[in-house]
Design a protein around this motif. Structure first.
Motif, PDB file in Angstrom:
ATOM      1  N   VAL A  33     -23.142  70.955  73.346  1.00 61.69           N
ATOM      2  CA  VAL A  33     -22.458  72.124  73.907  1.00 61.69           C
ATOM      3  C   VAL A  33     -21.072  72.217  73.287  1.00 61.69           C
ATOM      4  N   ASN A  34     -20.816  73.304  72.575  1.00 60.46           N
ATOM      5  CA  ASN A  34     -19.537  73.525  71.901  1.00 60.46           C
ATOM      6  C   ASN A  34     -18.639  74.386  72.774  1.00 60.46           C
ATOM      7  N   THR A  35     -17.506  73.831  73.192  1.00 55.96           N
ATOM      8  CA  THR A  35     -16.669  74.519  74.177  1.00 55.96           C
ATOM      9  C   THR A  35     -15.482  75.273  73.584  1.00 55.96           C
ATOM     10  N   HIS A  36     -15.342  75.270  72.232  1.00 58.35           N
ATOM     11  CA  HIS A  36     -14.249  76.037  71.632  1.00 58.35           C
ATOM     12  C   HIS A  36     -14.548  76.301  70.163  1.00 58.35           C
TER      13      HIS A  36
ATOM     14  N   VAL B 288     -14.136  67.154  80.688  1.00 56.09           N
ATOM     15  CA  VAL B 288     -13.803  67.216  79.268  1.00 56.09           C
ATOM     16  C   VAL B 288     -15.070  67.461  78.464  1.00 56.09           C
ATOM     17  N   GLY B 289     -15.057  68.543  77.670  1.00 55.59           N
ATOM     18  CA  GLY B 289     -16.104  68.805  76.707  1.00 55.59           C
ATOM     19  C   GLY B 289     -15.526  68.729  75.309  1.00 55.59           C
ATOM     20  N   LEU B 290     -16.346  68.996  74.320  1.00 54.51           N
ATOM     21  CA  LEU B 290     -15.921  68.929  72.930  1.00 54.51           C
ATOM     22  C   LEU B 290     -16.063  70.288  72.265  1.00 54.51           C
ATOM     23  N   GLY B 291     -15.218  70.523  71.265  1.00 61.00           N
ATOM     24  CA  GLY B 291     -15.284  71.777  70.518  1.00 61.00           C
ATOM     25  C   GLY B 291     -15.006  71.542  69.051  1.00 61.00           C
ATOM     26  N   VAL B 292     -15.632  72.339  68.193  1.00 58.45           N
ATOM     27  CA  VAL B 292     -15.347  72.220  66.757  1.00 58.45           C
ATOM     28  C   VAL B 292     -14.073  72.966  66.381  1.00 58.45           C
ATOM     29  N   ASP B 293     -13.652  73.934  67.185  1.00 61.76           N
ATOM     30  CA  ASP B 293     -12.527  74.818  66.902  1.00 61.76           C
ATOM     31  C   ASP B 293     -12.894  75.726  65.726  1.00 61.76           C
TER      32      ASP B 293
ATOM     33  N   ALA C 188     -13.380  77.542  62.124  1.00 58.88           N
ATOM     34  CA  ALA C 188     -13.811  76.986  60.848  1.00 58.88           C
ATOM     35  C   ALA C 188     -12.689  76.905  59.832  1.00 58.88           C
ATOM     36  N   ALA C 189     -11.586  77.623  60.041  1.00 57.12           N
ATOM     37  CA  ALA C 189     -10.457  77.525  59.130  1.00 57.12           C
ATOM     38  C   ALA C 189      -9.613  76.282  59.396  1.00 57.12           C
ATOM     39  N   SER C 190      -9.850  75.594  60.508  1.00 56.28           N
ATOM     40  CA  SER C 190      -9.175  74.319  60.754  1.00 56.28           C
ATOM     41  C   SER C 190     -10.178  73.181  60.934  1.00 56.28           C
ATOM     42  N   ASN C 191     -11.440  73.465  60.664  1.00 58.19           N
ATOM     43  CA  ASN C 191     -12.497  72.446  60.684  1.00 58.19           C
ATOM     44  C   ASN C 191     -13.631  72.990  59.824  1.00 58.19           C
ATOM     45  N   GLU C 192     -13.490  72.819  58.533  1.00 55.22           N
ATOM     46  CA  GLU C 192     -14.389  73.494  57.602  1.00 55.22           C
ATOM     47  C   GLU C 192     -15.846  73.097  57.772  1.00 55.22           C
ATOM     48  N   SER C 193     -16.131  71.898  58.242  1.00 56.70           N
ATOM     49  CA  SER C 193     -17.531  71.497  58.421  1.00 56.70           C
ATOM     50  C   SER C 193     -18.142  72.119  59.672  1.00 56.70           C
ATOM     51  N   SER C 194     -17.335  72.281  60.717  1.00 54.75           N
ATOM     52  CA  SER C 194     -17.811  72.859  61.984  1.00 54.75           C
ATOM     53  C   SER C 194     -19.125  72.230  62.438  1.00 54.75           C
ATOM     54  N   SER C 195     -19.232  70.937  62.278  1.00 59.54           N
ATOM     55  CA  SER C 195     -20.426  70.201  62.703  1.00 59.54           C
ATOM     56  C   SER C 195     -20.212  69.671  64.109  1.00 59.54           C
ATOM     57  N   MET C 196     -21.041  70.108  65.028  1.00 60.29           N
ATOM     58  CA  MET C 196     -20.870  69.666  66.410  1.00 60.29           C
ATOM     59  C   MET C 196     -21.124  68.169  66.559  1.00 60.29           C
ATOM     60  N   LEU C 197     -22.000  67.609  65.732  1.00 61.33           N
ATOM     61  CA  LEU C 197     -22.286  66.185  65.847  1.00 61.33           C
ATOM     62  C   LEU C 197     -21.107  65.322  65.413  1.00 61.33           C
ATOM     63  N   GLU C 198     -20.229  65.854  64.568  1.00 65.16           N
ATOM     64  CA  GLU C 198     -19.046  65.079  64.182  1.00 65.16           C
ATOM     65  C   GLU C 198     -18.077  64.892  65.343  1.00 65.16           C
ATOM     66  N   GLU C 199     -18.114  65.793  66.312  1.00 67.37           N
ATOM     67  CA  GLU C 199     -17.086  65.766  67.350  1.00 67.37           C
ATOM     68  C   GLU C 199     -17.152  64.530  68.249  1.00 67.37           C
ATOM     69  N   PRO C 200     -18.336  64.124  68.764  1.00 67.22           N
ATOM     70  CA  PRO C 200     -18.317  62.907  69.583  1.00 67.22           C
ATOM     71  C   PRO C 200     -17.901  61.672  68.800  1.00 67.22           C
ATOM     72  N   ARG C 201     -18.303  61.570  67.535  1.00 64.58           N
ATOM     73  CA  ARG C 201     -17.884  60.422  66.743  1.00 64.58           C
ATOM     74  C   ARG C 201     -16.369  60.431  66.530  1.00 64.58           C
TER      75      ARG C 201
ATOM     76  N   ALA D   9     -20.178  65.535  74.720  1.00 66.13           N
ATOM     77  CA  ALA D   9     -20.786  66.555  73.863  1.00 66.13           C
ATOM     78  C   ALA D   9     -21.921  67.299  74.544  1.00 66.13           C
ATOM     79  N   THR D  10     -22.363  66.834  75.708  1.00 68.84           N
ATOM     80  CA  THR D  10     -23.533  67.421  76.377  1.00 68.84           C
ATOM     81  C   THR D  10     -23.184  67.833  77.805  1.00 68.84           C
ATOM     82  N   ILE D  11     -23.326  66.940  78.761  1.00 67.53           N
ATOM     83  CA  ILE D  11     -23.075  67.307  80.153  1.00 67.53           C
ATOM     84  C   ILE D  11     -21.599  67.624  80.383  1.00 67.53           C
ATOM     85  N   GLY D  12     -20.695  66.977  79.626  1.00 65.32           N
ATOM     86  CA  GLY D  12     -19.283  67.302  79.763  1.00 65.32           C
ATOM     87  C   GLY D  12     -18.991  68.736  79.389  1.00 65.32           C
ATOM     88  N   GLY D  13     -19.549  69.182  78.257  1.00 63.08           N
ATOM     89  CA  GLY D  13     -19.375  70.575  77.854  1.00 63.08           C
ATOM     90  C   GLY D  13     -19.996  71.539  78.838  1.00 63.08           C
TER      91      GLY D  13
END
Length: 456
Positions: A67-70, A319-324, A326-339, A363-367
């Motif tokens: 779940v991407n929250t931003h 607390v959830g996670l977000g990729v933000d 793409a101009a400040s996170n060019e990969s925009s990979s949601m799986l990178e966020e928990p790591r 990355a899941t229930i938190g989001g």
């Protein structure tokens, strides 16, 4: 339950349910009934005959969809620009380029960005769109159409800016709107698109951009409209020390104190970033159940700082996670966020600051909790919506890692055997099923070149 009710069987995989008890199976199965999860259990699935579609999950890990929250999807066509700037420098460089977006550009950008999210295991995403050039057309409608094409569950935020440079704000005057225009467009977005139903694929939130780009009147009026309409509120907050300085000089208080004065606390509110909070701010946010979209990759890319994730979680903040964007996170990979959340938390607070399973939970229930949908999404439990990610962990990159959750969070990005959203397969064998990725790539390149040339 009758055999005919089962629409899909996922069998033979490790399962991380991310339920309240942290239930996991080394080898288990899940039965889907349309867009709902029906049965979750250990061992092989029952034999229901040849008429039911079955996915062999041998060698895989099944998790809830991420779940991407931003996000800022329109930025997909401005990646790689201003790569070494501070946040305020980055914004002032890119605002003149973003001023040229229109609905065709936004649809292309959103399609590219949403496809990238899907390929990285994301089943539900927000988007914070706050740039509305006067001749841009129906920008929110463009990204909603893109989400429908891709097949993701979508929570677009009708963003806004009404404090231009001439009035002391950061954005140029030609990308801000009047208060009345914003409120009318916000009400229209809710009326046109917001679906509050349990299995909704589309919900609207209202999202004035940030303390340095909107007026207090817009924040107050947006909160009133959102609460009268039963939708959520979102904004950027406490992202950089520049913002702290701006609020102290302009309002005589911190960003968190400023938002609290304006009624922007509560379980219907979530902030993006939340890096520079003191203890008092964290206590207030926790007591009000206000959520945080933690964006570790973007925070590091911009050099904004390291959020106090462990302290936020310990205080009980959702607390959830977000990729933000793409101009400040060019990969925009949601799986990178928990790591990255785990690595930054440990770099700041030591080896026990964040565990692999807490990172997956964010990355899941938190989001899902941040978006007010934890009764529907974010864990693999009977009755919840069928939003699932099946990760292949029998590749050479993951062979020998005994713990599948550790392999997923700490290892290389694994192939995505299947991504299921609302019971429908969106990705199969690491390839999109809903769009032609090569053609989308060509469209993105053309749109990026055209937008930069327009600003030239």
């Amino acid at each position: 339950m009758t055999t005919q009710a089962v629409t899909l069987i996922i069998d033979g995989c490790a399962v991380a349910t991310v339920d309240a008890d942290g239930t996991e199976y080394r080898s288990g199965h899940v039965l889907l009934y349309g867009n709902r999860i029906g049965v979750v259990g250990a061992g092989p699935a029952p034999d229901l005959g040849p008429g039911v579609r079955r996915i062999d999950g041998t060698g895989c890990l099944l998790t809830p969809g991420l779940v991407n929250t931003h996000h800022h999807l329109y930025q997909w066509i401005t990646r790689g620009l201003a790569p070494d700037h501070t946040l305020f420098e980055w914004l002032t460089t890119l605002y003149p380029i973003w001023a040229g977006i229109d609905e065709d550009a936004v649809r292309v950008a959103a399609t590219g960005g949403l496809a990238s999210l899907a390929r990285s295991g994301c089943t539900t995403t927000t988007d914070h769109h706050y740039v509305f050039p006067r001749e841009g057309g129906d920008l929110l409608g463009a990204e909603i159409a893109a989400a429908a094409d891709i097949g993701l569950r979508f929570h677009p935020c009708r963003g806004s800016m009404d404090l231009g440079k001439s009035k002391g704000g950061l954005p140029p005057d030609d990308v801000v709107e009047s208060l009345d225009a914003i409120l009318a467009a916000s009400a229209d977005a809710i009326d046109r698109w917001h679906d509050p139903s349990f299995d909704s694929m589309l919900r609207i939130a209202l999202a004035p951009c940030s303390p340095f780009s909107v007026t207090p009147e817009l924040l107050r009026e947006s909160a009133t409209l959102a609460r009268e309409s039963g939708v959520r509120l979102h904004t950027h907050l406490a992202e950089t020390l520049d913002e702290e300085d701006f609020c102290q000089q302009s309002f005589g208080c911190s960003p968190a104190q400023y938002m609290e004065q304006l009624g922007w606390l509560g379980p219907d509110v979530w902030y993006a970033h939340g890096i520079h909070f003191d203890d008092a701010a964290i206590a207030s946010i926790a007591a009000s159940r206000t959520g945080i979209a933690h964006c570790p990759t973007s925070n590091a890319r911009i050099g904004a700082g390291i959020a106090r994730t462990a302290d936020l979680l310990a205080a009980g903040v959702p607390v959830g996670l977000g990729v933000d964007g793409a101009a400040s996170n060019e990969s925009s990979s949601m799986l990178e966020e928990p790591r990255n959340a785990l690595l930054l938390a440990r770099a700041h607070g030591g080896p026990r600051a964040l565990t692999t399973r807490k990172a997956l939970a964010m990355a899941t229930i938190g989001g899902a909790r941040v978006l007010g949908r934890d009764a529907e999404l974010g864990s693999i439990e009977p009755g919840k919506l069928a939003d699932l990610a099946l990760w292949r962990l029998d590749t050479p990159a993951h062979a020998g890692i005994d713990d599948p959750v550790a392999a997923l969070i700490l290892g290389a990005r694994p192939p995505l055997a299947a991504l299921i959203v609302n019971g429908r397969e969106v990705v199969t064998d690491d390839a999109m099923r809903t769009i032609d990725e090569s053609e989308v790539g060509r469209q993105v390149a053309r749109a990026q070149a055209a937008l930069v040339a327009k600003a030239g």
